[in-house]
Design an enzyme around this catalytic site. Structure first.
Site, mmCIF file in Angstrom:
data_model
loop_
_atom_site.group_PDB
_atom_site.id
_atom_site.type_symbol
_atom_site.label_atom_id
_atom_site.label_comp_id
_atom_site.label_asym_id
_atom_site.label_seq_id
_atom_site.Cartn_x
_atom_site.Cartn_y
_atom_site.Cartn_z
ATOM 1 N N GLY A 92 39.461 37.056 49.716
ATOM 2 C CA GLY A 92 40.731 37.238 49.018
ATOM 3 C C GLY A 92 40.668 36.844 47.544
ATOM 4 N N HIS A 93 41.769 37.105 46.844
ATOM 5 C CA HIS A 93 41.779 36.856 45.399
ATOM 6 C C HIS A 93 41.736 35.357 45.078
ATOM 7 C CE1 HIS A 93 46.492 37.286 45.506
ATOM 8 N NE2 HIS A 93 46.057 36.336 46.305
ATOM 9 N N ASN A 94 41.029 35.054 43.987
ATOM 10 C CA ASN A 94 40.890 33.690 43.456
ATOM 11 C C ASN A 94 40.146 32.739 44.396
ATOM 12 O OD1 ASN A 94 43.683 34.737 42.109
ATOM 13 N ND2 ASN A 94 42.552 33.395 40.708
ATOM 14 N N GLN A 139 47.059 42.496 39.491
ATOM 15 C CA GLN A 139 45.848 41.680 39.675
ATOM 16 C C GLN A 139 44.965 41.908 38.451
ATOM 17 O OE1 GLN A 139 45.611 39.817 43.018
ATOM 18 N NE2 GLN A 139 47.725 40.293 42.456
ATOM 19 N N SER A 148 42.726 31.979 47.125
ATOM 20 C CA SER A 148 42.704 30.669 46.455
ATOM 21 C C SER A 148 42.042 29.573 47.280
ATOM 22 C CB SER A 148 44.117 30.235 46.059
ATOM 23 O OG SER A 148 44.687 31.170 45.165
#
EC number: 2.3.1.191
Length: 343
Positions: A235-237, A194, A255
């Protein structure tokens, strides 16, 4: 101490009663003493105003025959927030780098910062003026924190993440932990590095034990003015639009893109890789499974328009009886079919 007229000017209200009345504090009905002010947002409390010892009250409309002065304004709850800010004691004087804190020689600190014992500020970190780091805050190398931020005890800001001005992180919030990214390889999983960052824009508040994951690539972004409650997971993005609020234990999968001024009730969540429009309200425990248009209220899991969910929820308790009725009707139809064959 400010007088009642000064508070009215602050909140865009008007005074009924003595405008020069000095106000000591804003407090509850039960604890109020002469010199205090209380506030009312519900009619039920307005009916109890004769019970309080307060000298003044914040109301949405003037009321007759009250034994206390009135500060009348259209939004008492907003007035409550602004009056409370005014009456709060001033921030303590800056303390600088206190004994027991470590600040890397290559970190850059603005004026009037306070860094409490147990803090660790890494190489290349930049901290703006007036920012306070409470005990045991860890700022990884390369991170940036803006002006007038309040970072409570135990928070972690990971490497290269960027935090804007006037941001509040409540105790043990984590900004920039690794996103949940693993590539399947048969029955095992291989970690996906990440390598992105988190950007927290101005005037954001993030609750205790909340976590905002760094992007796999690029940026996880929390927009200007967002308020995230305790134990929220981003969460990521993910991209959260400005002035969005999320109640406790909400979870946003990777995302997802969320529009402006959205509201998420407690324990609500989303699937990943979806878009949610502006001004969407997700009721508590709602689960958003697909792209969602803006300007609506949705409920349930999977979430549907709130009015439809209300109809569904009213129908659910009746399903056992409806099932019996359908079985009875089916038997009658079968009997009629048999009679028709015989004739």
């Amino acid at each position: 101490m400010p007088c009642l007229q000064e508070l009215a000017d602050l909140v865009g209200g008007r005074v009924v009663g003595d405008p020069q009345l000095e106000i000591n504090r804003l407090t509850t009905f039960e604890e109020a003493e002469p010199g205090d002010i209380v506030f009312v947002t519900r009619a039920g409390y307005a009916n109890r105003l004769g019970e309080t010892r307060a000298s003044a009250v914040i109301l949405d409309k003037e009321r007759e025959n009250l034994p206390l002065a009135q500060l009348v304004c259209p939004n008492p709850y907003l007035a409550f927030a602004r009056v409370l800010q005014c009456l709060q004691p001033a921030n303590p004087s800056p303390l600088g780098i206190m004994p027991g804190a470590f600040v890397d020689p290559e970190a850059s600190l603005g004026e009037n910062v306070s860094i409490h014992p147990g803090c660790h500020v890494g190489r290349g970190v930049r901290i703006g003026r007036g920012t306070v780091l409470h005990p045991n805050v860890v700022i990884y190398p390369g991170a940036t924190i803006g002006d007038d931020c309040l970072i409570q005890a135990g928070c972690v800001v990971r490497e290269d993440c960027r935090i804007g001005n006037r941001v509040i992180l409540q105790p043990n919030a984590v900004i920039g932990s690794d996103g949940f990214g693993f590539a399947p390889d048969g029955e095992r999983y291989e970690k996906i590095p990440q390598v992105g960052i988190v950007v927290i824009e101005d005037d954001v508040e993030i609750g205790a034990c909340a976590c905002v994951d760094r992007a796999a690539l690029g940026v996880t972004r929390i927009g200007t003015g967002c308020k995230l409650d305790n134990q929220v997971q981003i969460g990521h993005n993910v991209d959260v639009g400005p002035h969005t609020v999320m109640a406790a234990q909400s979870g946003i999968s990777g995302s997802t893109v969320i529009g402006r001024h959205c509201t998420f009730g407690g324990q609500s969540g989303t699937a990943g890789h979806i878009r949610i429009g502006d001004n969407v309200t997700v009721a508590g425990r709602g689960g958003v499974a697909s792209h969602t248009e803006g300007n609506q209220v949705i409920s349930g899991a999977p979430a549907i328009p709130h009015r439809e969910w209300l109809k569904l929820s009213m129908t659910l308790p009746k399903l056992p009886e409806m099932r019996k009725e359908i079985s009875r009707l089916k038997r009658q139809v079968d009997e009629l079919k048999a009679l028709l064959k015989e004739s």
